[in-house]
Design a protein around this motif. Structure first.
Motif, PDB file in Angstrom:
ATOM      1  N   THR A 121       0.821  -1.206   0.000  1.00  0.00           N
ATOM      2  CA  THR A 121       0.000   0.000   0.000  1.00  0.00           C
ATOM      3  C   THR A 121       0.860   1.263   0.000  1.00  0.00           C
ATOM      4  O   THR A 121       0.344   2.356  -0.244  1.00  0.00           O
ATOM      5  N   GLN A 122       2.136   1.107   0.277  1.00  0.00           N
ATOM      6  CA  GLN A 122       3.034   2.257   0.259  1.00  0.00           C
ATOM      7  C   GLN A 122       3.472   2.609  -1.156  1.00  0.00           C
ATOM      8  O   GLN A 122       3.966   3.709  -1.409  1.00  0.00           O
ATOM      9  N   ASP A 123       3.319   1.664  -2.090  1.00  0.00           N
ATOM     10  CA  ASP A 123       3.700   1.906  -3.479  1.00  0.00           C
ATOM     11  C   ASP A 123       2.575   2.635  -4.202  1.00  0.00           C
ATOM     12  O   ASP A 123       1.397   2.328  -4.017  1.00  0.00           O
ATOM     13  N   THR A 124       2.941   3.588  -5.033  1.00  0.00           N
ATOM     14  CA  THR A 124       1.971   4.309  -5.849  1.00  0.00           C
ATOM     15  C   THR A 124       2.486   4.349  -7.273  1.00  0.00           C
ATOM     16  O   THR A 124       3.595   4.816  -7.524  1.00  0.00           O
ATOM     17  N   VAL A 125       1.693   3.835  -8.191  1.00  0.00           N
ATOM     18  CA  VAL A 125       2.059   3.858  -9.605  1.00  0.00           C
ATOM     19  C   VAL A 125       1.159   4.876 -10.288  1.00  0.00           C
ATOM     20  O   VAL A 125      -0.059   4.694 -10.359  1.00  0.00           O
ATOM     21  N   GLU A 126       1.747   5.953 -10.755  1.00  0.00           N
ATOM     22  CA  GLU A 126       1.003   7.003 -11.436  1.00  0.00           C
ATOM     23  C   GLU A 126       1.565   7.201 -12.829  1.00  0.00           C
ATOM     24  O   GLU A 126       2.772   7.019 -13.057  1.00  0.00           O
ATOM     25  N   ILE A 127       0.703   7.579 -13.764  1.00  0.00           N
ATOM     26  CA  ILE A 127       1.127   7.806 -15.144  1.00  0.00           C
ATOM     27  C   ILE A 127       0.425   9.042 -15.699  1.00  0.00           C
ATOM     28  O   ILE A 127      -0.554   9.531 -15.130  1.00  0.00           O
ATOM     29  N   ALA A 128       0.946   9.535 -16.816  1.00  0.00           N
ATOM     30  CA  ALA A 128       0.212  10.457 -17.678  1.00  0.00           C
ATOM     31  C   ALA A 128      -0.489   9.585 -18.712  1.00  0.00           C
ATOM     32  O   ALA A 128       0.128   8.689 -19.288  1.00  0.00           O
ATOM     33  N   LEU A 129      -1.780   9.816 -18.923  1.00  0.00           N
ATOM     34  CA  LEU A 129      -2.589   8.947 -19.776  1.00  0.00           C
ATOM     35  C   LEU A 129      -3.103   9.717 -20.978  1.00  0.00           C
ATOM     36  O   LEU A 129      -3.651  10.812 -20.840  1.00  0.00           O
ATOM     37  N   GLY A 130      -2.918   9.137 -22.153  1.00  0.00           N
ATOM     38  CA  GLY A 130      -3.446   9.719 -23.383  1.00  0.00           C
ATOM     39  C   GLY A 130      -4.455   8.774 -24.007  1.00  0.00           C
ATOM     40  O   GLY A 130      -4.203   7.569 -24.092  1.00  0.00           O
ATOM     41  N   LEU A 131      -5.585   9.318 -24.437  1.00  0.00           N
ATOM     42  CA  LEU A 131      -6.648   8.499 -25.001  1.00  0.00           C
ATOM     43  C   LEU A 131      -7.133   9.106 -26.311  1.00  0.00           C
ATOM     44  O   LEU A 131      -7.361  10.320 -26.392  1.00  0.00           O
ATOM     45  N   ASP A 132      -7.290   8.279 -27.330  1.00  0.00           N
ATOM     46  CA  ASP A 132      -7.867   8.701 -28.603  1.00  0.00           C
ATOM     47  C   ASP A 132      -9.108   7.872 -28.877  1.00  0.00           C
ATOM     48  O   ASP A 132      -9.055   6.635 -28.850  1.00  0.00           O
ATOM     49  N   VAL A 133     -10.236   8.545 -29.111  1.00  0.00           N
ATOM     50  CA  VAL A 133     -11.458   7.891 -29.568  1.00  0.00           C
ATOM     51  C   VAL A 133     -11.644   8.299 -31.032  1.00  0.00           C
ATOM     52  O   VAL A 133     -11.678   9.496 -31.335  1.00  0.00           O
TER      53      VAL A 133
END
Length: 200
Positions: A121-133
């Protein structure tokens, strides 16, 4: 009278991931930069985008209706189900940094393999997310400056389907006070906006 050309049907789409702080494209048809990695095949369910809002209403003495309606918090989520098994999707699903994964090279009659412990629970995985529809010549691009996985579907290992990764991403406050989520949509006209007095 309606205009059927304004109807968007997401017949195809792509998802991309980068480190938080990566630079997004400046337009909906500008190619994604080298910082953004294609996250692979998405199931035909496509993208589910949701907006939740918490509001506070203030009353006043003698008034039947609230006099102020304040938005306290807006939460945007984006749900996709991915088909491919990659290090990035394993990282997001099991909440373990890729830097804490180990890859053992193939040798003799042994295949290469990846190994890791499930994230704490101490680990945090965060990203920048790009989405194309994508629908024909139209494109709706969504750029999430910073997000984390807030919900995961159960993974099923069976001969009936691929072992998928159902992930719900929640947009978080962006670094440096930037917009947390940006939208770009092609072929949508912006009408003239009247000023506050309604004089045009």
């Amino acid at each position: 009278m309606g205009d059927s050309s304004n109807i968007i049907v997401g017949t195809a789409g792509k998802a991309y991931a980068a480190i938080v702080g990566a630079t997004f494209p400046t337009g909906p048809e500008v190619p994604w930069g080298v910082d953004f990695a294609d996250m692979g095949f998405v199931t035909p369910d496509g993208l589910e985008e949701a907006m939740a809002e918490e509001r506070t209403q203030l009353d006043a003495w003698g008034e039947d209706a609230p006099v102020v309606d304040l938005a306290k918090k807006r939460t945007q989520t984006f749900k996709l189900t991915f088909r491919e098994t990659t290090a990035r999707l394993l990282s997001l699903y099991y909440q373990v940094q890729m830097g804490k994964m180990t890859s053992t090279a193939a040798a003799a009659d042994k295949k290469q393999f990846i190994s890791f412990g499930s994230g704490s629970t101490q680990d945090t995985v965060e990203i920048a997310l790009g989405l194309d529809v994508i629908y024909g010549g139209k494109r709706h691009r969504i750029m999430v400056a910073r997000c984390g996985v807030s919900d995961r579907g159960a993974r099923k290992h069976s001969p009936d389907d691929s072992s998928n990764y159902e992930l719900t991403f929640t947009a978080l406050s962006a670094p440096g006070g930037a917009q947390s989520v940006q939208h770009m949509i092609t072929d949508v006209a912006l009408p003239e906006v009247e000023d506050e007095e309604g004089t045009g």
